[in-house]
Design an enzyme around this catalytic site. Structure first.
Site, PDB file in Angstrom:
ATOM      1  N   PRO A  98      12.008  -5.898  -9.631  1.00 14.62           N
ATOM      2  CG  PRO A  98      12.100  -5.842 -11.956  1.00 14.62           C
ATOM      3  CD  PRO A  98      11.813  -6.755 -10.808  1.00 14.62           C
ATOM      4  CG  ASN A  99      12.438  -0.393 -11.380  1.00  9.12           C
ATOM      5  OD1 ASN A  99      13.496   0.204 -11.303  1.00  9.12           O
ATOM      6  ND2 ASN A  99      12.061  -1.022 -12.473  1.00  9.12           N
ATOM      7  NE  ARG A 106       8.221   1.841 -10.153  1.00 12.02           N
ATOM      8  CZ  ARG A 106       7.958   0.582 -10.475  1.00 12.02           C
ATOM      9  NH1 ARG A 106       7.994  -0.358  -9.556  1.00 12.02           N
ATOM     10  NH2 ARG A 106       7.673   0.255 -11.711  1.00 12.02           N
ATOM     11  CE1 TYR A 133       3.449   0.233  -9.395  1.00 10.74           C
ATOM     12  CE2 TYR A 133       4.734   2.156 -10.062  1.00 10.74           C
ATOM     13  CZ  TYR A 133       4.162   0.929 -10.365  1.00 10.74           C
ATOM     14  OH  TYR A 133       4.287   0.400 -11.627  1.00 10.74           O
ATOM     15  CG  ASN A 177       5.032  -6.801  -7.362  1.00 12.77           C
ATOM     16  OD1 ASN A 177       5.145  -6.862  -8.582  1.00 12.77           O
ATOM     17  ND2 ASN A 177       4.574  -5.722  -6.752  1.00 12.77           N
ATOM     18  CB  ALA A 225       8.803  -4.429 -15.754  1.00 15.33           C
ATOM     19  CD  GLU A 250       1.430 -12.124 -11.932  1.00 18.21           C
ATOM     20  OE1 GLU A 250       1.783 -13.173 -12.512  1.00 18.21           O
ATOM     21  OE2 GLU A 250       0.877 -11.178 -12.520  1.00 18.21           O
ATOM     22  CG  HIS A 275       0.767  -6.947 -10.340  1.00 13.25           C
ATOM     23  ND1 HIS A 275       2.077  -6.901 -10.752  1.00 13.25           N
ATOM     24  CD2 HIS A 275       0.243  -8.076 -10.852  1.00 13.25           C
ATOM     25  CE1 HIS A 275       2.329  -7.961 -11.498  1.00 13.25           C
ATOM     26  NE2 HIS A 275       1.236  -8.693 -11.566  1.00 13.25           N
ATOM     27  CG  LEU A 276       2.344  -2.450  -4.690  1.00 22.43           C
ATOM     28  CD1 LEU A 276       3.662  -1.702  -4.787  1.00 22.43           C
ATOM     29  CD2 LEU A 276       1.777  -2.353  -3.281  1.00 22.43           C
ATOM     30  CB  SER A 277      -0.501  -0.338 -10.098  1.00 28.36           C
ATOM     31  OG  SER A 277       0.188  -1.233 -10.954  1.00 28.36           O
ATOM     32  NE  ARG A 318       0.260   1.441 -14.233  1.00 30.63           N
ATOM     33  CZ  ARG A 318       1.487   1.243 -13.746  1.00 30.63           C
ATOM     34  NH1 ARG A 318       1.708   0.253 -12.888  1.00 30.63           N
ATOM     35  NH2 ARG A 318       2.476   2.029 -14.106  1.00 30.63           N
ATOM     36  NE  ARG A 355       2.667  -0.228 -16.583  1.00 34.91           N
ATOM     37  CZ  ARG A 355       3.961  -0.141 -16.262  1.00 34.91           C
ATOM     38  NH1 ARG A 355       4.550  -1.115 -15.620  1.00 34.91           N
ATOM     39  NH2 ARG A 355       4.664   0.929 -16.567  1.00 34.91           N
TER      40      ARG A 355
HETATM   41  C1  DQA Z   1       3.820  -3.731 -10.598  1.00 35.52           C
HETATM   42  C2  DQA Z   1       3.187  -3.506 -11.977  1.00 35.52           C
HETATM   43  C3  DQA Z   1       4.200  -3.702 -13.087  1.00 35.52           C
HETATM   44  O1  DQA Z   1       3.607  -3.488 -14.362  1.00 35.52           O
HETATM   45  C4  DQA Z   1       5.339  -2.725 -12.921  1.00 35.52           C
HETATM   46  O2  DQA Z   1       6.318  -2.936 -13.913  1.00 35.52           O
HETATM   47  C5  DQA Z   1       5.949  -2.775 -11.562  1.00 35.52           C
HETATM   48  C6  DQA Z   1       5.047  -2.857 -10.416  1.00 35.52           C
HETATM   49  C7  DQA Z   1       2.846  -3.409  -9.457  1.00 35.52           C
HETATM   50  O3  DQA Z   1       3.115  -3.821  -8.324  1.00 35.52           O
HETATM   51  O4  DQA Z   1       1.832  -2.724  -9.668  1.00 35.52           O
HETATM   52  O5  DQA Z   1       7.148  -2.678 -11.390  1.00 35.52           O
HETATM   53  O6  DQA Z   1       4.176  -5.090 -10.496  1.00 35.52           O
END
Ligand code: DQA
Length: 144
Positions: free
Chosen positions: A9-10, A17, A22, A73, A76, A97, A99-101, A106, A110
């Site tokens: 999502p997102n 965003r 990101y 990825n 959330a 798994e 994650h970009l961040s 954080r 998370r």
């Molecule tokens: C994320 C990190 C998650 O905590 C966040 O909700 C995202 C992006 C990342 O790629 O850093 O949607 O997965």
């Protein structure tokens, strides 16, 4: 080597965003980087993005016989989706798994991934390179 890439999502809004977190790359640009990287390693990719937990699970199920590996990825959903974790466990496709961040640096919520225990590795905090590292990890032959 067939690799399923799932963005949760997102992530469709990458580029606009929270670019300070990101980055400025759009999802289309990110996917182009992944395709080029996979091509150089002789891997085939199927890439999907979805905002819905159930549809992500359906995609994992639908691609389970095709995929030799998965780059996930979960957005959330990482932090609370036991249903996605079960899907990864059920299909038995080696999953990384990503994650970009840097989720460890954080907000507290998370720092916990409920999906990671079902995965072979987690790469986080390296932007696009998190995904590229995941492709490399899956392309490497598994040692006996
Ligand atoms: C994320 C990190 C998650 O905590 C966040 O909700 C995202 C992006 C990342 O790629 O850093 O949607 O997965």
């Amino acid at each position: 080597m067939n690799i399923l890439v799932l963005h949760g999502p997102n992530l469709n809004l990458l580029g606009e965003r929270e670019p300070e977190i990101y980055g400025r790359l759009t999802l289309a640009q990110l996917n182009a980087r992944l395709r080029r990287h996979a091509r150089e390693r002789g891997a085939a990719l199927r890439i999907f993005q979805d905002n819905c937990e159930g549809r992500l699970i359906d995609l994992i199920h639908a691609n389970r016989r095709w995929a030799d590996g998965m780059v996930l990825n979960p957005g959330a959903y990482t932090h609370y989706s036991y249903a996605l974790r079960d899907a990864v466990t059920v299909v038995r496709v080696p999953t990384v798994e990503v994650h970009l961040s840097d989720v460890q640096r954080r907000e507290a919520f998370r720092r916990k991934s409920v999906i990671a225990p079902a995965c072979v590795a987690v790469f986080s905090g390296r932007g696009v390179d998190s995904y590229l590292d995941a492709i490399d990890r899956l392309s490497k032959p598994v040692s006996p």
